[in-house]
Design an enzyme around this catalytic site. Sequence first.
Site, mmCIF file in Angstrom:
data_model
loop_
_atom_site.group_PDB
_atom_site.id
_atom_site.type_symbol
_atom_site.label_atom_id
_atom_site.label_comp_id
_atom_site.label_asym_id
_atom_site.label_seq_id
_atom_site.Cartn_x
_atom_site.Cartn_y
_atom_site.Cartn_z
ATOM 1 N N CYS A 98 0.867 -1.179 0.000
ATOM 2 C CA CYS A 98 0.000 0.000 0.000
ATOM 3 C C CYS A 98 0.905 1.230 0.000
ATOM 4 C CB CYS A 98 -0.885 -0.013 1.241
ATOM 5 S SG CYS A 98 -1.725 1.553 1.530
ATOM 6 N N CYS A 102 -3.548 7.231 -2.127
ATOM 7 C CA CYS A 102 -4.851 7.255 -2.815
ATOM 8 C C CYS A 102 -6.032 7.383 -1.875
ATOM 9 C CB CYS A 102 -5.019 6.036 -3.694
ATOM 10 S SG CYS A 102 -3.739 4.812 -3.472
ATOM 11 N N THR A 189 -4.241 5.076 7.072
ATOM 12 C CA THR A 189 -3.233 4.760 6.060
ATOM 13 C C THR A 189 -2.394 5.992 5.750
ATOM 14 O OG1 THR A 189 -4.626 3.066 5.081
ATOM 15 C CG2 THR A 189 -2.959 4.023 3.654
ATOM 16 N N GLU A 255 -0.043 2.024 8.785
ATOM 17 C CA GLU A 255 -1.254 2.600 9.348
ATOM 18 C C GLU A 255 -0.932 3.096 10.752
ATOM 19 O OE1 GLU A 255 -1.393 -0.503 7.869
ATOM 20 O OE2 GLU A 255 -2.301 0.306 6.052
ATOM 21 N N HIS A 290 -12.902 4.427 -2.976
ATOM 22 C CA HIS A 290 -11.751 3.682 -2.476
ATOM 23 C C HIS A 290 -11.861 2.184 -2.784
ATOM 24 C CE1 HIS A 290 -7.942 3.960 -0.607
ATOM 25 N NE2 HIS A 290 -8.229 3.170 0.398
ATOM 26 N N TYR A 294 -9.029 -0.273 -4.965
ATOM 27 C CA TYR A 294 -8.417 -1.554 -4.612
ATOM 28 C C TYR A 294 -8.253 -2.468 -5.830
ATOM 29 C CZ TYR A 294 -8.261 -1.047 0.470
ATOM 30 O OH TYR A 294 -7.941 -0.663 1.738
ATOM 31 N N CYS A 297 -4.624 -0.971 -6.988
ATOM 32 C CA CYS A 297 -3.407 -1.200 -6.187
ATOM 33 C C CYS A 297 -3.165 -2.670 -5.866
ATOM 34 C CB CYS A 297 -3.450 -0.374 -4.904
ATOM 35 S SG CYS A 297 -4.645 -0.930 -3.672
ATOM 36 N N GLU A 445 -5.642 -5.907 4.755
ATOM 37 C CA GLU A 445 -6.218 -4.662 4.238
ATOM 38 C C GLU A 445 -7.229 -4.946 3.128
ATOM 39 O OE1 GLU A 445 -3.655 -1.790 2.197
ATOM 40 O OE2 GLU A 445 -4.632 -0.224 3.347
HETATM 41 FE FE1 SF4 Z 1 -3.334 1.792 -0.038
HETATM 42 FE FE2 SF4 Z 1 -4.582 0.756 -2.119
HETATM 43 FE FE3 SF4 Z 1 -5.879 2.373 -0.421
HETATM 44 FE FE4 SF4 Z 1 -4.032 3.312 -2.101
HETATM 45 S S1 SF4 Z 1 -6.010 2.377 -2.677
HETATM 46 S S2 SF4 Z 1 -4.272 3.830 0.053
HETATM 47 S S3 SF4 Z 1 -2.555 1.649 -2.112
HETATM 48 S S4 SF4 Z 1 -5.037 0.344 0.019
HETATM 49 FE FE FE Z 2 -6.441 1.077 2.145
#
Ligand code: SF4
Ligand code: FE
Length: 479
Positions: A98, A102, A189, A255, A290, A294, A297, A445
């Site tokens: 991570c 984002c 995060t 985190e 968000h 995912y 990422c 996560e």
């Molecule tokens: Fe982390 Fe993925 Fe969330 Fe970006 S989208 S903050 S990489 S978990």
């Molecule tokens: Fe996250």
Amino acid sequence: MITKEQYLTSIKALNHRVFIQGETVDSIVDHPISRPPVMALAETYAQAEREDKKELYTARSHLTGEPINRFLHIQHGIDDLIAKISMLRDMGKQTACCFQRCAGTDCINAVYSTTCDIDREYGTPYYERFKEFLKYLQQYDLVPAACMTDAKGDRGRSPSQQVDKDQFLHIVEEKKGGIVVRGAKLHITGGVNSHELIVMPTRTLTEQDKDYAVAFAVPADTTGVTFIYGRQPSDTRRLEASQTDIGNLHYGGCEALVVFDDVFVPEERIFMKGEYPFAGRLVELFAANHRASYGGCKVGVGDVLIGATALIAEVQGTDKSSHVKDKIAEMIHLNETLHAGALASAVKGCRNPCGSYTVDHLAANSCKLNITRFPFEISRLAQDIAGGLLVTMPSLKDQQHTEIGGYIKKYFGGKAGVDSETRMRLLRLIENITLGTGAVSYLTESIHGAGSPQAQKIMITRLVDMDSAKAAAKNLCGI
Ligand code: SF4
Ligand code: FE
């Protein structure tokens, strides 16, 4: 836009209060535990500096027309939604963790359109205030952390029903020129790597919970803010001088618990104050953004894991075996299915009243529900192919030892021509992603980040057009 080096300097200059394992930290950039997360986030700056990545990592501010890092962009079309997801996959592939920036991207997009909606309903000045704040973030290329999840106390009670009222962050005092807030936000995060903190409510609220309907931004080093860094499996391997057994040599996620102990928020930084009917909408919007992220990422991390698994099969001489080929195909299929879901949420995105764009909520929630499962299956297959040595192997330090190093080199070499160090490094990387610090990003996560699986099921059930599905069924069987 600023460079990676300027970002690192700016984080060093922050005077924020951070604790790691019971000790205050002077520079999170230099602390061995927090340095990999800082470096992962710093890559979002480094990539934007690259000529060949400019289109993916930069955008034009709709407020000023200036070039900005895409992580600070308000999405204004389907292309923007797709570009963000592609960028996140690319970042996941570069870092295998991570990279933390984002959550702020998805947060600014959610607050941007929600403040516009609140103002339309109540005639409040939040939208203009937020736009000013956004211009400031864009001008200095800053990182805002998204602070949403409260401690929650007794989960059977609403915020106002809690015995300890601070279990949800709330307004404790109204002062001339601002408010004072108290509470804590959990699992934040990239909190320690960020310049600013944007705070939002964590759930739908009622009139009794009015004091909890609060959204605002404060600098990370504001008086009263404390960060307490979260532990991760095998994190102290980073304290070993040799660094040989950490698997991912450069990056990690992080985190933290962020405590707000009577923090003053000036009026111009308040984006919601008591408008409780909009709390749930803000949460849903942030969550949908968000959840789609995912599918970018985590897929990038999946790319790395698939690559590492294919390599370990090669060095162990199992790559020609039909069941290994089949398992790698299965990993690819699962990973691409995750990405397809996120892209679908972008392609089906729609325009908000303020002109910005949001992903399709049903597709985004479906994508995230798959994310709660497939990375586990991909990890299982990776461990299956890697073999038990993944968790029984001695340290790479043993391999370098003058007396016993010869044994390791002899017995851990794999097929002829492969040195033991190559094999061990690959195994350490797979270990990192599926069991170590990297597994926080890739596995746990994936379940709980952006909301736990049940939250996605609730949204999916609410959003599906069940009436038309039932009507289609009835029509076909003659009811
Ligand atoms: Fe982390 Fe993925 Fe969330 Fe970006 S989208 S903050 S990489 S978990
Ligand atoms: Fe996250």
